[in-house]
Each structure stands twice: as structure tokens, then as C-alpha cells.
Scaffold this motif. Structure first.
Motif, PDB file in Angstrom:
ATOM      1  N   UNK A  13       0.892  -1.693  -0.369  1.00  0.00           N
ATOM      2  CA  UNK A  13       0.048   0.137   0.083  1.00  0.00           C
ATOM      3  C   UNK A  13       0.795   1.672   0.184  1.00  0.00           C
ATOM      4  N   UNK A  14       2.077   1.083   0.846  1.00  0.00           N
ATOM      5  CA  UNK A  14       2.704   2.076   0.494  1.00  0.00           C
ATOM      6  C   UNK A  14       3.726   3.287  -0.164  1.00  0.00           C
ATOM      7  N   UNK A  15       4.017   1.667  -0.994  1.00  0.00           N
ATOM      8  CA  UNK A  15       4.454   1.903  -2.753  1.00  0.00           C
ATOM      9  C   UNK A  15       3.519   2.598  -3.755  1.00  0.00           C
ATOM     10  N   UNK A  16       1.807   1.446  -3.336  1.00  0.00           N
ATOM     11  CA  UNK A  16       1.235   2.213  -4.073  1.00  0.00           C
ATOM     12  C   UNK A  16       0.586   3.926  -4.058  1.00  0.00           C
ATOM     13  N   UNK A  33       6.991  10.143 -16.618  1.00  0.00           N
ATOM     14  CA  UNK A  33       6.956   9.299 -16.158  1.00  0.00           C
ATOM     15  C   UNK A  33       7.390   8.044 -15.967  1.00  0.00           C
ATOM     16  N   UNK A  34       8.042   7.429 -16.093  1.00  0.00           N
ATOM     17  CA  UNK A  34       8.572   6.106 -16.503  1.00  0.00           C
ATOM     18  C   UNK A  34       9.312   5.040 -15.409  1.00  0.00           C
ATOM     19  N   UNK A  35       8.412   4.027 -14.704  1.00  0.00           N
ATOM     20  CA  UNK A  35       8.363   3.195 -13.511  1.00  0.00           C
ATOM     21  C   UNK A  35       9.374   2.011 -13.910  1.00  0.00           C
ATOM     22  N   UNK A  36      10.364   1.533 -13.321  1.00  0.00           N
ATOM     23  CA  UNK A  36      11.242  -0.102 -13.786  1.00  0.00           C
ATOM     24  C   UNK A  36      11.238  -0.435 -12.825  1.00  0.00           C
ATOM     25  N   UNK A  37      10.291  -1.182 -12.663  1.00  0.00           N
ATOM     26  CA  UNK A  37      10.043  -2.700 -12.011  1.00  0.00           C
ATOM     27  C   UNK A  37      11.394  -3.546 -12.027  1.00  0.00           C
ATOM     28  N   UNK A  38      11.862  -4.117 -13.153  1.00  0.00           N
ATOM     29  CA  UNK A  38      12.359  -4.786 -12.766  1.00  0.00           C
ATOM     30  C   UNK A  38      13.881  -4.442 -13.808  1.00  0.00           C
ATOM     31  N   UNK A  39      14.737  -5.430 -13.299  1.00  0.00           N
ATOM     32  CA  UNK A  39      15.959  -5.273 -13.314  1.00  0.00           C
ATOM     33  C   UNK A  39      16.522  -5.681 -14.698  1.00  0.00           C
ATOM     34  N   UNK A  40      17.977  -4.960 -15.494  1.00  0.00           N
ATOM     35  CA  UNK A  40      18.405  -5.389 -16.243  1.00  0.00           C
ATOM     36  C   UNK A  40      18.865  -6.393 -16.417  1.00  0.00           C
ATOM     37  N   UNK A  41      18.626  -7.384 -17.117  1.00  0.00           N
ATOM     38  CA  UNK A  41      19.154  -8.401 -17.339  1.00  0.00           C
ATOM     39  C   UNK A  41      20.096  -9.226 -18.317  1.00  0.00           C
ATOM     40  N   UNK A  91      15.648  12.321 -14.938  1.00  0.00           N
ATOM     41  CA  UNK A  91      16.353  11.695 -13.135  1.00  0.00           C
ATOM     42  C   UNK A  91      16.048  10.332 -12.842  1.00  0.00           C
ATOM     43  N   UNK A  92      16.181  10.222 -11.653  1.00  0.00           N
ATOM     44  CA  UNK A  92      16.234   8.751 -11.033  1.00  0.00           C
ATOM     45  C   UNK A  92      15.878   8.558 -10.317  1.00  0.00           C
ATOM     46  N   UNK A  93      14.674   8.672  -9.641  1.00  0.00           N
ATOM     47  CA  UNK A  93      14.184   8.915  -7.872  1.00  0.00           C
ATOM     48  C   UNK A  93      13.841   7.702  -7.838  1.00  0.00           C
ATOM     49  N   UNK A  94      14.260   6.927  -6.521  1.00  0.00           N
ATOM     50  CA  UNK A  94      13.824   5.618  -5.379  1.00  0.00           C
ATOM     51  C   UNK A  94      12.865   5.747  -5.212  1.00  0.00           C
ATOM     52  N   UNK A 137      24.011  10.735  -1.755  1.00  0.00           N
ATOM     53  CA  UNK A 137      22.379   9.577  -1.506  1.00  0.00           C
ATOM     54  C   UNK A 137      21.984   8.818  -2.547  1.00  0.00           C
ATOM     55  N   UNK A 138      22.428   7.849  -3.381  1.00  0.00           N
ATOM     56  CA  UNK A 138      21.966   7.789  -4.851  1.00  0.00           C
ATOM     57  C   UNK A 138      20.439   7.453  -4.868  1.00  0.00           C
ATOM     58  N   UNK A 139      19.558   7.900  -3.915  1.00  0.00           N
ATOM     59  CA  UNK A 139      18.347   7.798  -3.958  1.00  0.00           C
ATOM     60  C   UNK A 139      17.799   8.986  -5.090  1.00  0.00           C
ATOM     61  N   UNK A 140      18.301  10.024  -5.303  1.00  0.00           N
ATOM     62  CA  UNK A 140      17.483  10.950  -6.633  1.00  0.00           C
ATOM     63  C   UNK A 140      18.617  11.652  -6.812  1.00  0.00           C
ATOM     64  N   UNK A 141      18.403  11.063  -8.391  1.00  0.00           N
ATOM     65  CA  UNK A 141      20.118  11.783  -9.419  1.00  0.00           C
ATOM     66  C   UNK A 141      19.041  12.398 -10.517  1.00  0.00           C
TER      67      UNK A 141
END
Length: 160
Positions: A13-16, A33-41, A91-94, A137-141
Motif C-alpha cells: 500500500x505504501x508503494x502504491x 514518468x517511467x517506472x522500472x520495476x525489474x532490473x536489466x538481465x 531524473x532517477x528517483x527511488x 545519496x543515490x536515491x535522487x539523481x
């Protein structure tokens, strides 16, 4: 992060709530806005695989997960800076960070700060931690789309 990716389609719920707030901020101010939920393989590099020793592939992957997710940020920034959509800034945002002042265009404010300082890159620090000031802090670049930032994120990812 309890629940993240444990069940197909399940998001806590917090993430949504955070994703919804960020989606609204982007919509309201005309940002993509682009949400990437899976890492590159593949996530594991050859040097990491050689370091695994007797560990199982699953354990080895888990041991390097946090590090690889951080390197993934460099790859993501590079990919969008090189995108044919020619974004002016990326921008990259955690996922645990939210834009809560919906009426305030925070991204435009950051771009303005960058322009006034004549900088191509905006980084945050961990000044809320004891001895954290000046520690990135790499959470916002935020990166302006320039030759410098395109090369920077390609080079830092390939250094991994």
C-alpha cells in the motif's frame, strides 16, 4: 521491502501511494514518468560470478543484489539520456521517495538550481545522518542531457 515482487501484481500500500503521488506530480506538471520495476538481465557480472565460489547462484545473486541495483541506476540514466525521445533532463528517483507538494513543480525547481549553478548533474546528500553531509545519496539523481552526462553514466556503468 516486504511484499515487493513476492506475488505477481502485488505492491504494498505504501508503494502504491508513493507511485500514485509521483504519477500525479508528473501529470500535473507535464513531465514523463517511467517506472522500472525489474532490473536489466543479466545482473551478475563475470567478475561477480567468479567471486561466488561455492555459493549457489541464488545466494550469490542475493549477495550482490543491493550493489547491482545501485549500478542499475547508472544504466537507466544512460539509457534515457541516449533515448531518441531526447529528454532535456532525466531524473532517477527511488521508489520510496514521493513528491508531496503537488502544486509545486519540484523538477522545474531542481532544473532552475542546476541552470543557475551552471551544473549538468544534481546529487543529494545524506545530511540528515550524523556525518552524512557531503555523502552522496543515490536515491535522487537529476542529469541534464549533455555530452558529459551521457558519457559519465555510460562510463560509470561499464566500470562496474
Amino acid at each position: 521491502h516486504q511484499g515487493w515482487g513476492k506475488k505477481a501484481g502485488f505492491r504494498p500500500r505504501w508503494l502504491r501511494a508513493i507511485l500514485g503521488a509521483n504519477r500525479e506530480h508528473a501529470r500535473r506538471h507535464g513531465h514523463a514518468l517511467i517506472v522500472r520495476s525489474r532490473p536489466t538481465e543479466p545482473q551478475m557480472t563475470p567478475w561477480q560470478l567468479s567471486e561466488c565460489g561455492a555459493r549457489t547462484a541464488r545466494q550469490c545473486r542475493q549477495d550482490f543484489e543491493r550493489e547491482n541495483y545501485n549500478w542499475e541506476k547508472h544504466l537507466m540514466l544512460s539509457e534515457y539520456l541516449l533515448s531518441p525521445q531526447n529528454f532535456s533532463h532525466v531524473m532517477m528517483l527511488d521508489a520510496d521517495a514521493a513528491f508531496i507538494q503537488q502544486g509545486h513543480d519540484t523538477l522545474a525547481t531542481i532544473v532552475g538550481l542546476m541552470e543557475r549553478a551552471k551544473k549538468d548533474l544534481f546529487l543529494t546528500d545524506e545530511d540528515w545522518l550524523q556525518n552524512g553531509q557531503g555523502r552522496i545519496n543515490g536515491g535522487l539523481i537529476m542529469a541534464k542531457n549533455t555530452e558529459f552526462t551521457r558519457a559519465l553514466f555510460q562510463d560509470t556503468f561499464h566500470a562496474h
